[in-house]
Enzyme design. Structure first.
Site, mmCIF file in Angstrom:
data_model
loop_
_atom_site.group_PDB
_atom_site.id
_atom_site.type_symbol
_atom_site.label_atom_id
_atom_site.label_comp_id
_atom_site.label_asym_id
_atom_site.label_seq_id
_atom_site.Cartn_x
_atom_site.Cartn_y
_atom_site.Cartn_z
ATOM 1 N N ASP A 136 0.867 -1.180 0.000
ATOM 2 C CA ASP A 136 0.000 0.000 0.000
ATOM 3 C C ASP A 136 0.901 1.227 0.000
ATOM 4 O O ASP A 136 1.594 1.494 0.982
ATOM 5 C CB ASP A 136 -0.916 0.000 1.226
ATOM 6 C CG ASP A 136 -2.021 1.047 1.147
ATOM 7 O OD1 ASP A 136 -1.843 2.044 0.415
ATOM 8 O OD2 ASP A 136 -3.056 0.871 1.813
ATOM 9 N N ARG B 288 -0.068 4.405 -0.447
ATOM 10 C CA ARG B 288 -0.802 5.649 -0.229
ATOM 11 C C ARG B 288 -0.201 6.477 0.911
ATOM 12 O O ARG B 288 0.407 5.936 1.835
ATOM 13 C CB ARG B 288 -2.264 5.351 0.070
ATOM 14 C CG ARG B 288 -3.042 4.885 -1.128
ATOM 15 C CD ARG B 288 -4.457 4.498 -0.758
ATOM 16 N NE ARG B 288 -4.496 3.296 0.070
ATOM 17 C CZ ARG B 288 -5.617 2.735 0.503
ATOM 18 N NH1 ARG B 288 -6.784 3.281 0.192
ATOM 19 N NH2 ARG B 288 -5.570 1.629 1.236
#
Length: 352
Positions: free
Chosen positions: A284, A286
């Site tokens: 991930d 982000r």
């Protein structure tokens, strides 16, 4: 040079032009493998000696030993260039989607990496550019753009995000909603917030929703993004007030094209976690400091967070936003996303 230098380098990489990435330990002159063809590679590297820089995860798939993996398992790997490695072979080295269709010739050999900090910055730059993390690499020659590791960090910083404009936006969940656009001078992605309900002193119900073109717009059944978006809007509307933060972080931060590459890997049998890793990216990627900056600009310091993802709670609190309550958002699975949801539960800790 700052974020402007990173923006120029990103533009150059996407166009297939050479860039120079520097750090405290030296510099590398690079051209993205996916932006190269026989003509542009010959212009970049007339002698045919440019090595290939790839991620540690991709090197592991190719059975390439990383001599310093024990000390830093995320260290990029430099693949020695052999005379038979042309653009097509380099592409096969770089893109795991091609592994089944284009069996690799090999054997490949790793060589010492002279500027590891610059190499790491280059792989971060690839993610920001939305390209595969793989380059033809040299040290000498001209470049269209020059960027330092600190410049890459500055580009990826939410501190310069500001409110650009706002307007009333009636939506199905609330006819009195207001939309607010956020923009940074450093990079082109614009994020938005949708405020629903009448603001008061209570912590708002917040949903952090990362852009998903395939799910939000096209109605993809491979994920739960579209249904989550609409369910979140209605749950916010049922509360006193709340905010939907729509973040331009497609594919958990790796971009649309790389997300579709991950989809192709899923079609080959890999789950969403392994697909991202095989592409050379984090599980991930982000950055939830963007959401925290948006909330700060809206004067919100405490929230009730609508999420199944504990990492969103951790990310917001690390950026200074207090999460007073985590509220689940549970939706039924379908035959196309059952494995996706199971992977979120079992491998990334989603509380489903």
């Amino acid at each position: 040079m700052g974020a402007r230098a990173a923006a120029r380098a990103i533009d150059a990489l996407r166009r297939g032009w050479a860039v120079r990435v520097g750090a405290a330990d030296g510099a590398l002159r690079l051209m993205a493998v996916e932006g190269a063809d026989a003509v542009t590679l010959a212009g970049f590297d007339p002698a045919g000696e440019a090595d290939i820089l790839i991620s540690a995860a991709r090197a592991q798939t190719l059975k390439l030993a990383n001599q310093i993996a024990a000390a830093d398992p995320d260290m990029p790997v430099l693949v020695a260039r052999a005379p038979w490695i042309d653009v097509d072979v380099a592409t096969a080295i770089s893109d795991p989607v091609l592994d089944l269709a284009s069996p690799l010739k090999g054997p490949f050999m790793a060589k010492p990496l002279a500027a590891p900090l610059a190499a790491k910055a280059a792989l971060r730059l690839a993610r920001l550019a939305g390209i595969l993390p793989a380059y033809f690499a040299t040290t000498d020659g001209e470049a269209e753009a020059e960027v330092g590791a600190d410049d890459v960090d500055a580009y990826d910083d939410a501190v310069h995000l500001a409110i650009a404009t706002r307007a009333r936006l009636p939506v199905s969940a609330s006819e009195t909603a207001e939309i607010i656009a956020f923009r940074s001078p450093d990079e082109p992605r614009e994020h938005v917030a949708l405020i629903v309900g009448q603001r008061d002193a209570t912590p708002p119900v917040i949903r952090l929703h990362s852009e998903c073109l395939t799910g939000d717009v096209l109605g993809s059944l491979k994920c739960d993004c579209g249904p989550q978006l609409h369910e979140a809007l209605h749950q916010i509307a049922d509360s006193t007030w709340g905010i939907l933060l729509y973040l331009r972080q497609e594919g958990r931060g790796i971009g649309l094209v790389n997300k579709l590459r991950a989809y192709a890997l899923q079609d080959q049998g890999f789950d969403t976690v392994d697909a991202n890793v095989r592409l050379g990216f984090a599980i991930d990627a982000r950055d939830f400091s963007v959401a925290a900056r948006m909330l700060d600009l809206l004067g919100v310091g405490e929230v009730r967070l609508l999420t199944n993802n504990p990492n969103k709670v951790t990310g917001l609190e690390a950026a200074g936003i207090k999460v007073v309550e985590r509220m689940p958002i549970i939706l039924p699975a379908n035959p196309h996303n059952e494995r996706y949801l199971a992977t979120k539960r079992d491998r990334t800790g989603h509380q489903l």
